[in-house]
Design a protein around this motif. Structure first.
Motif, PDB file in Angstrom:
ATOM      1  N   VAL A 279       0.869  -1.192   0.023  1.00 43.22           N
ATOM      2  CA  VAL A 279       0.047   0.021   0.006  1.00 43.22           C
ATOM      3  C   VAL A 279       0.948   1.292   0.013  1.00 43.22           C
ATOM      4  N   GLU A 280       1.723   1.100   0.592  1.00 47.72           N
ATOM      5  CA  GLU A 280       3.026   2.510   0.949  1.00 47.72           C
ATOM      6  C   GLU A 280       3.448   2.779  -0.440  1.00 47.72           C
ATOM      7  N   ASP A 281       3.556   1.652  -1.583  1.00 47.57           N
ATOM      8  CA  ASP A 281       4.103   2.217  -2.764  1.00 47.57           C
ATOM      9  C   ASP A 281       3.094   3.065  -3.606  1.00 47.57           C
ATOM     10  N   ILE A 282       1.657   2.686  -3.346  1.00 50.30           N
ATOM     11  CA  ILE A 282       0.769   3.493  -4.009  1.00 50.30           C
ATOM     12  C   ILE A 282       0.871   4.866  -3.322  1.00 50.30           C
ATOM     13  N   SER A 283       0.797   5.044  -2.043  1.00 50.30           N
ATOM     14  CA  SER A 283       1.060   6.192  -1.487  1.00 50.30           C
ATOM     15  C   SER A 283       1.899   7.027  -1.823  1.00 50.30           C
ATOM     16  N   ILE A 284       3.111   6.495  -2.097  1.00 51.91           N
ATOM     17  CA  ILE A 284       4.402   7.184  -2.301  1.00 51.91           C
ATOM     18  C   ILE A 284       4.288   7.721  -3.731  1.00 51.91           C
ATOM     19  N   LEU A 285       3.581   6.979  -4.584  1.00 51.59           N
ATOM     20  CA  LEU A 285       3.315   7.714  -6.027  1.00 51.59           C
ATOM     21  C   LEU A 285       2.470   8.899  -5.910  1.00 51.59           C
ATOM     22  N   ARG A 286       1.109   8.575  -5.392  1.00 53.39           N
ATOM     23  CA  ARG A 286       0.259   9.648  -5.086  1.00 53.39           C
ATOM     24  C   ARG A 286       1.136  11.118  -4.380  1.00 53.39           C
ATOM     25  N   GLU A 287       1.705  10.825  -3.541  1.00 53.80           N
ATOM     26  CA  GLU A 287       2.382  11.879  -2.950  1.00 53.80           C
ATOM     27  C   GLU A 287       3.356  12.587  -3.778  1.00 53.80           C
ATOM     28  N   THR A 288       4.155  11.664  -4.240  1.00 55.14           N
ATOM     29  CA  THR A 288       5.158  12.292  -5.511  1.00 55.14           C
ATOM     30  C   THR A 288       4.518  13.332  -6.600  1.00 55.14           C
ATOM     31  N   ILE A 289       3.230  12.779  -7.224  1.00 62.08           N
ATOM     32  CA  ILE A 289       2.512  13.201  -8.109  1.00 62.08           C
ATOM     33  C   ILE A 289       2.162  14.779  -7.560  1.00 62.08           C
ATOM     34  N   LYS A 290       1.685  14.533  -6.021  1.00 65.37           N
ATOM     35  CA  LYS A 290       1.120  16.006  -5.678  1.00 65.37           C
ATOM     36  C   LYS A 290       2.167  17.064  -5.474  1.00 65.37           C
ATOM     37  N   GLU A 291       3.329  16.407  -4.942  1.00 66.46           N
ATOM     38  CA  GLU A 291       4.584  17.468  -4.848  1.00 66.46           C
ATOM     39  C   GLU A 291       4.777  17.855  -6.171  1.00 66.46           C
ATOM     40  N   LEU A 292       4.817  17.194  -7.328  1.00 69.88           N
ATOM     41  CA  LEU A 292       5.246  17.634  -8.687  1.00 69.88           C
ATOM     42  C   LEU A 292       4.074  18.722  -9.135  1.00 69.88           C
ATOM     43  N   GLY A 293       2.868  18.781  -8.697  1.00 67.22           N
ATOM     44  CA  GLY A 293       1.814  19.673  -9.063  1.00 67.22           C
ATOM     45  C   GLY A 293       1.416  19.418 -10.683  1.00 67.22           C
ATOM     46  N   VAL A 294       1.534  18.309 -10.806  1.00 65.67           N
ATOM     47  CA  VAL A 294       0.808  17.832 -12.454  1.00 65.67           C
ATOM     48  C   VAL A 294      -0.326  17.013 -12.323  1.00 65.67           C
ATOM     49  N   LYS A 295      -0.862  16.819 -13.474  1.00 63.64           N
ATOM     50  CA  LYS A 295      -2.205  16.360 -13.411  1.00 63.64           C
ATOM     51  C   LYS A 295      -2.134  14.792 -12.971  1.00 63.64           C
ATOM     52  N   ASN A 296      -2.973  14.094 -12.677  1.00 65.37           N
ATOM     53  CA  ASN A 296      -2.919  12.721 -12.222  1.00 65.37           C
ATOM     54  C   ASN A 296      -3.706  11.734 -12.841  1.00 65.37           C
ATOM     55  N   PRO A 297      -2.887  11.076 -13.923  1.00 64.41           N
ATOM     56  CA  PRO A 297      -3.419   9.971 -14.890  1.00 64.41           C
ATOM     57  C   PRO A 297      -4.335   8.883 -14.083  1.00 64.41           C
ATOM     58  N   SER A 298      -5.027   8.353 -14.814  1.00 64.38           N
ATOM     59  CA  SER A 298      -5.686   7.114 -14.017  1.00 64.38           C
ATOM     60  C   SER A 298      -4.422   6.086 -14.217  1.00 64.38           C
ATOM     61  N   LEU A 299      -4.646   5.197 -12.811  1.00 63.88           N
ATOM     62  CA  LEU A 299      -3.486   4.283 -12.257  1.00 63.88           C
ATOM     63  C   LEU A 299      -3.741   2.837 -12.646  1.00 63.88           C
TER      64      LEU A 299
END
Length: 489
Positions: free
Chosen positions: A329-349
């Motif tokens: 689960v942490e792997d998915i959380s890390i990806l979500r937080e990284t995308i949030k930090e980058l401030g870019v759009k979030n594609p479907s996962l």
């Protein structure tokens, strides 16, 4: 006339199961409320399904079948409502509010809507969407890209483990141009490369890029060639830290399982692996071939520094983001937080299930992924088969399909679909059967090859023939280890 005592026994057992489902859902309400609003009912159904699947229901299923009632088979997508429907036949009354809204028609529409959101609208609604893996050469071949689209490609897959942003840009440009010219929608799917656990010859065979081994050969895994004789076979797994995680007795597989061995010696900064299986005719271990460690808990991140550097480009251009080697689960959380930090759009996962750990953690991974509105699963059968054992692949891919259907999560069936046909122009008989099985998924992925257009035509023909039969199978519900592990957590 049916035996009244046996009918009463069936009713009692179903009532107990219904109570258990309600209890488990109640215990996880906070978790379910954390999902995307459009995923709540799907998450609830997943919990109800797993509640039943931690039990061995085969005897109950036989009794239900004997009495002309639904045996619960093929009810993954609406499990509680199916139990209620049987109980209604046995005399129980429900108020409108008590009846579960997750009916067969509700779940069927939910899966269809989610699949269309991920993979786009299909020209042929009764078969899965088709995903085609792009080769480097596609970047300069507009005519082929257009032909793929006209032939039925719904999703174009770009693997970021290969090529670079310049090549990816050319591919995407041609996809968009062909889509505009034909009026056909095509989603862009981009894979994160993930940790590259691949062979790198350091000792004998380094110059040639390959080394011949046979049964009984001792090969060494190490990060460098210091302290080895010139004639010793030394291979780096090309990922720091792995050597120290290996223990005596751990299995090691190389090149999709063509070579197998057991860790026999554990020394400082190196381990000796005794080869006990060589399935390759030439017996050559080459550079850049995958290495699997099915018995070893690898504490390495699913997202690498290279993946992070690719994310801005991927998030800008991709409709779908493929996440490789997800384990926790942490792997998915890390990806979500990284995308949030980058401030870019979030594609479907799309998370790729390709390790033993991912299979065991599947329910938790689904519930974490369902915090996204657009979410799917890819069964990456290449690495998965090596990790769990080839003999278990058929069983495990079925279990993944069931559990994902219970969560209304679309599935991509991937790896080696009609591969012989794609490479040589001639399909094997077993490949045709396998392709027919892929009708149970919402999308089928085709790897790159010389005969991709022919593969698409053949696959469409197979899928049309099998799609109408696929829900007629009757499965029996022995207890699922995946369900037992999740419900005990």
């Amino acid at each position: 006339m049916a035996n009244k005592s046996s009918i009463d026994s069936i009713k009692e057992e179903l009532l107990i199961l219904e109570t258990k489902m309600a209890t488990e859902v109640g215990l996880r309400l906070n978790m379910l409320r954390g999902l995307h609003s459009e995923q709540f009912e799907s998450g609830k159904n997943l919990i109800e399904y797993l509640t039943l699947r931690k039990e061995d229901l085969r005897s109950l299923q036989d009794d239900l079948h004997v009495h002309g009632l639904s045996s619960l088979a093929s009810s993954e997508s609406h499990m509680h409502r199916q139990v209620q429907a049987i109980l209604e036949r046995l005399g129980k009354s429900y108020t409108e509010e008590e009846l579960d809204m997750c009916t067969y028609s509700f779940s069927k529409k939910r899966i269809k809507d989610k699949s269309q959101q991920l993979f786009g609208k299909q020209l042929l609604e009764d078969i899965p969407s088709l995903m085609v893996t792009f080769d480097s050469g596609f970047a300069d071949n507009y005519a082929l890209v257009k032909s793929l689209l006209l032939s039925g490609m719904n999703v174009a897959r770009i693997n970021c483990a290969h090529d670079d942003e310049a090549t990816w840009s050319k591919m995407i440009h041609k996809i968009k141009k062909a889509s505009k010219q034909t009026g056909l929608d095509c989603k862009v799917y981009m894979d994160l490369a993930g940790p590259k656990i691949r062979t790198k010859l350091l000792g004998k065979g380094k110059e040639e890029g390959e080394i011949k081994v046979k049964d009984g050969t001792m090969i060494w895994l190490a990060d460098d060639a210091k302290g080895f004789d010139a004639e010793e076979v030394v291979i780096s797994p090309n990922e720091p830290g792995i050597i120290s995680m290996l223990q005596k007795g751990d299995r090691v597989f190389i090149d999709d399982g063509k070579f197998g061995g057991i860790v026999e010696k554990v020394k400082k900064n190196k381990v000796g692996v005794r080869i006990n299986r060589v399935s390759s005719k030439k017996g050559l271990i080459k550079n850049e071939k995958g290495i699997n460690f099915p018995d070893t808990i690898l504490k390495i991140p699913s997202m690498t520094a290279f993946d992070r550097s690719c994310l801005p480009f991927i998030c800008k251009h991709a409709d779908l983001l493929g996440y490789s080697f997800v384990k926790t689960v942490e792997d998915i959380s890390i990806l979500r937080e990284t995308i949030k930090e980058l401030g870019v759009k979030n594609p479907s996962l799309i998370i790729k299930i390709e390790t033993h750990e991912a299979v065991e953690n599947l329910p938790s991974l689904l519930l974490e992924g369902m915090k996204h509105r657009g979410f799917g699963v890819m069964i990456a059968r290449g690495d998965l088969a090596v990790e769990i054992g080839f003999e278990r692949t058929g069983e495990i891919q079925e279990e993944i399909l069931w559990i994902c259907e219970a969560a209304h999560v679309p599935v991509v069936w991937a790896t080696q679909v009609l591969e012989s046909l794609n490479k040589s122009g001639m399909a094997t008989r077993s490949e045709i059967t396998d392709a027919g099985q892929s009708a149970n998924a919402e999308c089928v992925m085709i790897n790159k090859g010389e005969h991709t257009l022919e593969v698409i035509a053949t696959l469409k023909n197979i899928l049309k023939r099998t799609a109408s039969h696929r829900i007629k199978k009757r499965f029996r519900f022995r207890s699922l280890k995946i369900a037992e592990k999740f419900m005990a957590g």
